[in-house]
Design a protein around this motif. Sequence first.
Motif, short mmCIF file in Angstrom:
data_model
loop_
_atom_site.label_atom_id
_atom_site.label_comp_id
_atom_site.label_asym_id
_atom_site.label_seq_id
_atom_site.Cartn_x
_atom_site.Cartn_y
_atom_site.Cartn_z
N PRO A 52 76.60 -26.19 10.30
CA PRO A 52 77.49 -25.56 11.30
C PRO A 52 78.71 -26.43 11.62
CG PRO A 52 75.55 -26.50 12.37
CD PRO A 52 75.37 -26.72 10.89
N ASN A 53 78.77 -27.62 11.03
CA ASN A 53 79.89 -28.54 11.24
C ASN A 53 80.21 -28.77 12.72
OD1 ASN A 53 80.14 -28.80 8.47
ND2 ASN A 53 81.52 -27.03 8.34
N THR A 54 79.28 -29.35 13.38
CA THR A 54 79.48 -29.65 14.80
C THR A 54 79.40 -31.16 15.00
OG1 THR A 54 77.10 -29.36 15.04
CG2 THR A 54 78.50 -27.54 15.77
N LYS A 55 79.76 -31.55 16.21
CA LYS A 55 79.56 -32.96 16.57
C LYS A 55 78.14 -33.07 17.12
CE LYS A 55 84.05 -34.95 17.03
NZ LYS A 55 84.54 -34.12 15.97
N ILE A 56 77.46 -34.13 16.70
CA ILE A 56 76.09 -34.30 17.18
C ILE A 56 76.01 -35.60 17.94
CG2 ILE A 56 73.71 -34.73 16.46
CD1 ILE A 56 74.40 -33.23 13.94
N SER A 57 75.40 -35.54 19.12
CA SER A 57 75.18 -36.81 19.79
C SER A 57 73.78 -36.81 20.38
CB SER A 57 76.26 -37.06 20.84
OG SER A 57 75.83 -36.65 22.10
N PHE A 58 73.19 -37.97 20.40
CA PHE A 58 71.87 -38.10 21.01
C PHE A 58 71.80 -39.47 21.68
CE2 PHE A 58 69.81 -41.02 18.00
CZ PHE A 58 70.61 -40.88 16.86
N VAL A 59 70.90 -39.56 22.65
CA VAL A 59 70.74 -40.84 23.32
C VAL A 59 69.51 -41.53 22.75
CG1 VAL A 59 70.44 -42.03 25.53
CG2 VAL A 59 71.81 -39.95 25.40
N ASP A 60 69.75 -42.54 22.00
CA ASP A 60 68.65 -43.31 21.42
C ASP A 60 68.08 -44.22 22.51
OD1 ASP A 60 67.72 -44.28 18.40
OD2 ASP A 60 67.55 -45.84 19.93
N LEU A 61 66.77 -44.25 22.62
CA LEU A 61 66.15 -45.01 23.72
C LEU A 61 66.40 -46.50 23.60
CD1 LEU A 61 62.78 -43.06 24.01
CD2 LEU A 61 64.79 -42.91 25.49
N ILE A 62 66.78 -46.94 22.42
CA ILE A 62 67.08 -48.37 22.24
C ILE A 62 68.58 -48.60 22.07
CG2 ILE A 62 66.75 -50.36 20.71
CD1 ILE A 62 63.94 -49.00 20.09
N ARG A 63 69.22 -47.76 21.33
CA ARG A 63 70.62 -47.99 20.98
C ARG A 63 71.64 -47.30 21.89
NH1 ARG A 63 70.08 -50.50 16.55
NH2 ARG A 63 72.31 -50.52 16.25
N GLY A 64 71.13 -46.45 22.78
CA GLY A 64 72.07 -45.73 23.64
C GLY A 64 72.66 -44.53 22.92
N ARG A 65 73.87 -44.11 23.38
CA ARG A 65 74.43 -42.89 22.79
C ARG A 65 74.90 -43.13 21.35
NH1 ARG A 65 75.43 -38.09 24.33
NH2 ARG A 65 74.92 -38.55 26.50
N VAL A 66 74.52 -42.20 20.48
CA VAL A 66 74.92 -42.27 19.07
C VAL A 66 75.59 -40.94 18.74
CG1 VAL A 66 74.11 -42.56 16.69
CG2 VAL A 66 72.89 -43.70 18.56
N GLU A 67 76.77 -41.01 18.10
CA GLU A 67 77.48 -39.76 17.77
C GLU A 67 77.78 -39.67 16.29
OE1 GLU A 67 80.82 -39.21 20.37
OE2 GLU A 67 79.55 -39.39 22.15
N PHE A 68 77.70 -38.46 15.80
CA PHE A 68 78.00 -38.20 14.39
C PHE A 68 78.82 -36.93 14.29
CE2 PHE A 68 74.04 -40.61 13.79
CZ PHE A 68 74.33 -41.35 12.66
N ASP A 69 79.64 -36.85 13.26
CA ASP A 69 80.31 -35.59 12.97
C ASP A 69 79.55 -34.96 11.81
OD1 ASP A 69 81.94 -33.49 12.55
OD2 ASP A 69 83.81 -34.66 12.60
N SER A 70 78.88 -33.87 12.06
CA SER A 70 78.01 -33.33 11.02
C SER A 70 78.80 -32.79 9.83
CB SER A 70 77.07 -32.27 11.59
OG SER A 70 77.60 -30.98 11.46
N ALA A 71 80.09 -32.53 10.06
CA ALA A 71 80.91 -32.01 8.96
C ALA A 71 80.90 -32.98 7.77
CB ALA A 71 82.34 -31.78 9.44
N ASP A 72 80.73 -34.27 8.06
CA ASP A 72 80.69 -35.27 6.99
C ASP A 72 79.53 -35.04 6.01
OD1 ASP A 72 82.77 -36.41 8.31
OD2 ASP A 72 81.58 -38.01 9.24
N LEU A 73 78.54 -34.30 6.47
CA LEU A 73 77.32 -34.17 5.66
C LEU A 73 77.38 -33.01 4.67
CD1 LEU A 73 74.77 -34.71 8.57
CD2 LEU A 73 75.55 -36.41 6.92
N GLY A 74 78.31 -32.09 4.89
CA GLY A 74 78.40 -30.93 4.00
C GLY A 74 77.16 -30.05 4.10
N ASP A 75 77.03 -29.12 3.17
CA ASP A 75 75.81 -28.29 3.12
C ASP A 75 74.77 -29.06 2.30
OD1 ASP A 75 77.11 -26.39 4.56
OD2 ASP A 75 77.17 -24.88 2.97
N PHE A 76 74.00 -29.87 2.96
CA PHE A 76 73.09 -30.75 2.21
C PHE A 76 71.84 -29.99 1.71
CE2 PHE A 76 72.55 -31.27 6.78
CZ PHE A 76 71.18 -31.10 6.96
#
Length: 419
Positions: free
Chosen positions: A119-143
């Motif tokens: 869906p080419n969205t921005k993904i973010s999650f809060v890692d319990l150790i690393r804090g907020r982590v963000e990715f742009d899913s568009a970089d992954l293509g249709d894997f």
Amino acid sequence: MNNIKKIRTRIAPSPTGHLHIGTVRTALFNYLFAKQNGGQIILRIEDTDKKRSKQEYENDILEGFEWLGIGFDEKYWQSARTKIYKKYLQKLITDGKAYISKEEAGEGKREEVIRFKNPNTKISFVDLIRGRVEFDSADLGDFVIAKSLDEPLYNFAVVVDDCEMKISHIIRGEDHISNTPRQILIQEALGAPRFNYAHLPLILAPDRSKMSKRHNAVSVNEYRKAGYLPEALVNYTAFLGWNPGTEQEIFIMDELVEKFNLSKVQKGGAIFNPEKLNWINKEHIKLMTNESFEAKILEFLPVETKKMALANDKMFSKILPLIRERIEKFEDAAKMAKAGDWDYYFKRPEYEKEKLLWKDESDLNNVKKHLKKIIELLEKTAVFENEKIKESLWDYATEEGRGFVLWPTRFALSGCDKS
Ligand code: GLU
């Protein structure tokens, strides 16, 4: 964070190698976190790679965990779950969230794979150790998520299982962080709730490079064979990325369950320090009962020494405390025994008489005289204790020259060059 009803964690080893320290650390942290929250930990054998997965490795992993005292509430094998993955693959295809793609497979051949519709969205999650982590899913293509309906790939099978097994917390090595955005996309496409993530720091060699066989043993078996105690390995592994924030360094499992704190796990790499492991092992050896220490020593002794020890039980019990003081791991005892270091406890030493000559001494008659005198003095020693023995010999030795008296005395008793 989602609304957590029940804490459920998992350890998901692939049986493509022996159980190694990294997997033990991940399993332990999952175990501690689940147990301290009244939750459950699941073992999932990720054996979908038929070429690389081996029964031998699976047995090794299962036995290793058992030896370490890391138990599981449920066990699953991915190889037995193909139908489940197929059902979900079909669902995603029907929902238009994945599609079959015919692709060039080289040599003019065409092959079908199943790709995820990104869906080419921005993904973010809060890692319990690393804090907020963000990715742009568009970089992954249709894997690609499966080679066919019956051959799901790692990222897909993992998400299906984590959903089906109602995992609440995914605690795993940092090397998996790059899989997380793909897995979140799949989880969202399946309409499942978000998991909590905690990515543990890498374990590094003392020179801060990635830990590998070149530096230290990485397989649990090697530590087991070298005579490390499972309690010590657990204790040490707990410190790979975590510490209690107090002076306490020696922990048994129950204390770890009580004191471990996932949110206090460090972000930076955890250095593997073999000296510290040795020290911790020694401390756990000190905690052993006499019976279990004796049993463990016997397990490690070379056959010959073991025979002598069993035939001379009284002497063996006497030297056990000395052995306990001297070893860091049970292999050390085996080495000393093999070198003949303990033979004199069990049999008269044999040696050439010239060995009794101290440095400048050349006359064996002098040696004879000294030894006779020593026997005389020892016979008069009322209490046979270190200090008393020393007291009764010391004056004579000092008068005659300590080396000339003490060297042949010790050599006659031990037959060893080193004491
Ligand atoms: N099977 C993966 C591994 O052996 C672990 C998967 C996971 O923890 O998500 O590294």
